[in-house]
Design a protein around this motif. Structure first.
Motif, mmCIF file in Angstrom:
data_model
loop_
_atom_site.group_PDB
_atom_site.id
_atom_site.type_symbol
_atom_site.label_atom_id
_atom_site.label_comp_id
_atom_site.label_asym_id
_atom_site.label_seq_id
_atom_site.Cartn_x
_atom_site.Cartn_y
_atom_site.Cartn_z
ATOM 1 N N LEU A 1 0.893 -0.412 -0.949
ATOM 2 C CA LEU A 1 0.923 0.335 0.305
ATOM 3 C C LEU A 1 1.942 -0.205 1.297
ATOM 4 O O LEU A 1 2.180 0.412 2.334
ATOM 5 C CB LEU A 1 -0.470 0.326 0.948
ATOM 6 C CG LEU A 1 -1.579 1.005 0.139
ATOM 7 C CD1 LEU A 1 -2.906 0.908 0.874
ATOM 8 C CD2 LEU A 1 -1.234 2.462 -0.132
ATOM 9 N N ASP A 2 2.531 -1.348 1.001
ATOM 10 C CA ASP A 2 3.521 -1.922 1.909
ATOM 11 C C ASP A 2 4.900 -1.291 1.736
ATOM 12 O O ASP A 2 5.756 -1.428 2.601
ATOM 13 C CB ASP A 2 3.628 -3.438 1.682
ATOM 14 C CG ASP A 2 2.296 -4.127 1.881
ATOM 15 O OD1 ASP A 2 1.456 -3.566 2.605
ATOM 16 O OD2 ASP A 2 2.092 -5.202 1.302
ATOM 17 N N ASP A 3 5.091 -0.613 0.621
ATOM 18 C CA ASP A 3 6.416 -0.048 0.344
ATOM 19 C C ASP A 3 6.258 1.224 -0.479
ATOM 20 O O ASP A 3 6.729 1.317 -1.605
ATOM 21 C CB ASP A 3 7.277 -1.080 -0.407
ATOM 22 C CG ASP A 3 8.713 -0.603 -0.578
ATOM 23 O OD1 ASP A 3 9.144 0.262 0.211
ATOM 24 O OD2 ASP A 3 9.382 -1.078 -1.511
ATOM 25 N N VAL A 4 5.585 2.216 0.088
ATOM 26 C CA VAL A 4 5.411 3.502 -0.596
ATOM 27 C C VAL A 4 6.723 4.277 -0.511
ATOM 28 O O VAL A 4 7.262 4.469 0.585
ATOM 29 C CB VAL A 4 4.274 4.318 0.046
ATOM 30 C CG1 VAL A 4 4.115 5.663 -0.668
ATOM 31 C CG2 VAL A 4 2.977 3.536 0.012
ATOM 32 N N PRO A 5 7.274 4.709 -1.634
ATOM 33 C CA PRO A 5 8.515 5.492 -1.591
ATOM 34 C C PRO A 5 8.357 6.727 -0.712
ATOM 35 O O PRO A 5 7.322 7.400 -0.737
ATOM 36 C CB PRO A 5 8.745 5.867 -3.060
ATOM 37 C CG PRO A 5 8.010 4.829 -3.842
ATOM 38 C CD PRO A 5 6.820 4.462 -3.015
#
Length: 366
Positions: free
Chosen positions: A211-215
């Motif tokens: 969830l820290d780097d959802v495209p």
């Protein structure tokens, strides 16, 4: 925002929306308003508490890794267990008297009712804390027996699609035993497949950074799925005759039950991922007002029932339309619950530490 949504939904039930609450349809609003509120409350009902569990799972993973299972559970029992016990024994019996008088038409005196109700152990909205203790204990036990594997894997659309399919099937099957809207041990077990799935997804996200780097493209697709599901809900409700007979939506071999499970899965996963991504990008920095509200959100969630019930009963004798009472109770209930919650944080009650975020500094390689 989620806590405000909980207060708004409970206020809506007070004034005509179908649901379980201490005051149900005290003075129903007119049909157009009540119908719109039913749709909006239904949309929030199908994903709002699941998003609470997703966030809880996301924040539980680093806490468990940092503290270890024993300290993690010890602190969870304090932060969650003490407010749960306080609500069950000190608040719930008194507020339940409103349910006894206005929903059930009872005539028992206040003190005898409260004295007997204490032993009912009714958690009210703090069932969330009860469930979170159980989920946390299961997660801590799992990681004590099977430590997580190192590595970082990106969140993919295929994973979310498979999760949604499993959730829809599990919800549909669960509703045979536990119809939507029914209660077991003061819990709505019909929605627990969603809660377990999203807490697990949140915990895995905390371990793997999903969830820290959802495209962005995946986030937009989740938003589109959630929008389609939200627009489909009123169509399914009307086509399935919900406002005349809601039993087919509760569960069983009905197309309404199947459609409801699919919409629930789409909203629970799609809306949650999209909302978290949107808030992370657009509201990463809190202003003074948001910081003030955030610090009182947890106690506001625990203490809003007596505030809402008191406000609704105070306005009940006034000769004004139900719609005006609904708006007044909702607005003042939210404001007062957060004000009381903010005041209680100064007493150092057990509540989660606000999450502090730091902006990444590319110049320092982080």
């Amino acid at each position: 925002l989620l806590v405000c949504g909980v207060i708004a939904v409970h206020t809506s039930i007070t004034y005509g929306v179908d649901g379980s609450w201490y005051l149900e349809s005290l003075e129903p609003a007119a049909d157009p308003v009540s119908g719109l509120l039913t749709v909006f409350a239904g949309i929030g009902f199908l994903f709002g508490m699941g998003l609470f569990f997703l966030i809880s799972g996301r924040l539980s993973a680093p806490s468990l890794e940092r503290k270890g299972p024993r300290r993690f559970m010890r602190e969870r029992l304090v932060r969650l267990g003490l407010p749960l016990l306080a609500y069950m024994f000190l608040i719930s019996p008194w507020v339940a008297y409103a349910d006894h008088r206005y929903n059930d038409g009872g005539h028992e005196s206040l003190w005898p009712f409260v004295r007997d109700e204490v032993w009912d152990f009714a958690p009210g909205p703090t069932w969330f804390l009860e469930a979170l203790i159980a989920f946390s204990a299961g997660y801590a036990l799992l990681r004590a027996l099977r430590p997580r594997r190192p590595g970082r894997v990106r969140l993919t659309g295929r994973l979310l699609l498979c999760s949604g399919a499993v959730l829809a099937a599990a919800s549909f099957a669960t509703h045979f035993a536990f119809p939507v809207g029914s209660e077991q041990f003061h819990l709505q077990l019909s929605l627990f497949p969603q809660y377990v799935m999203l807490f697990a997804l949140g915990a895995l996200s905390g371990e793997r950074g999903w969830l820290d780097d959802v495209p962005r493209e995946l986030e937009r697709r989740c938003g589109a799925v959630a929008l389609v599901a939200a627009l489909a809900l009123p169509v399914v409700l009307v086509a399935g005759g919900f406002f005349d007979d809601d039993e087919p939506f509760g569960g069983g071999w009905h197309w309404q039950a199947a459609a409801g499970s699919i919409i629930e899965a789409a909203l629970a996963i799609g809306a949650s991922i999209w909302l978290l991504g949107s808030f992370r990008r657009r509201l990463a920095t809190q202003g003074p007002r948001m910081r003030w509200m955030a610090s009182g959100a947890y106690p506001a969630f625990v203490l809003h029932p007596p505030i809402l019930v008191g406000l609704a009963l105070a306005l009940d004798p006034l000769g004004v339309p139900a719609e005006a009472k609904l708006a007044a109770v909702m607005a003042s209930g939210i404001a007062l619950a957060f004000a009381v919650g903010r005041a209680l944080t100064k007493l150092r009650l057990p509540s989660p530490t606000p999450l502090r975020t730091r902006r990444l500094d590319p110049a320092k390689g982080r």
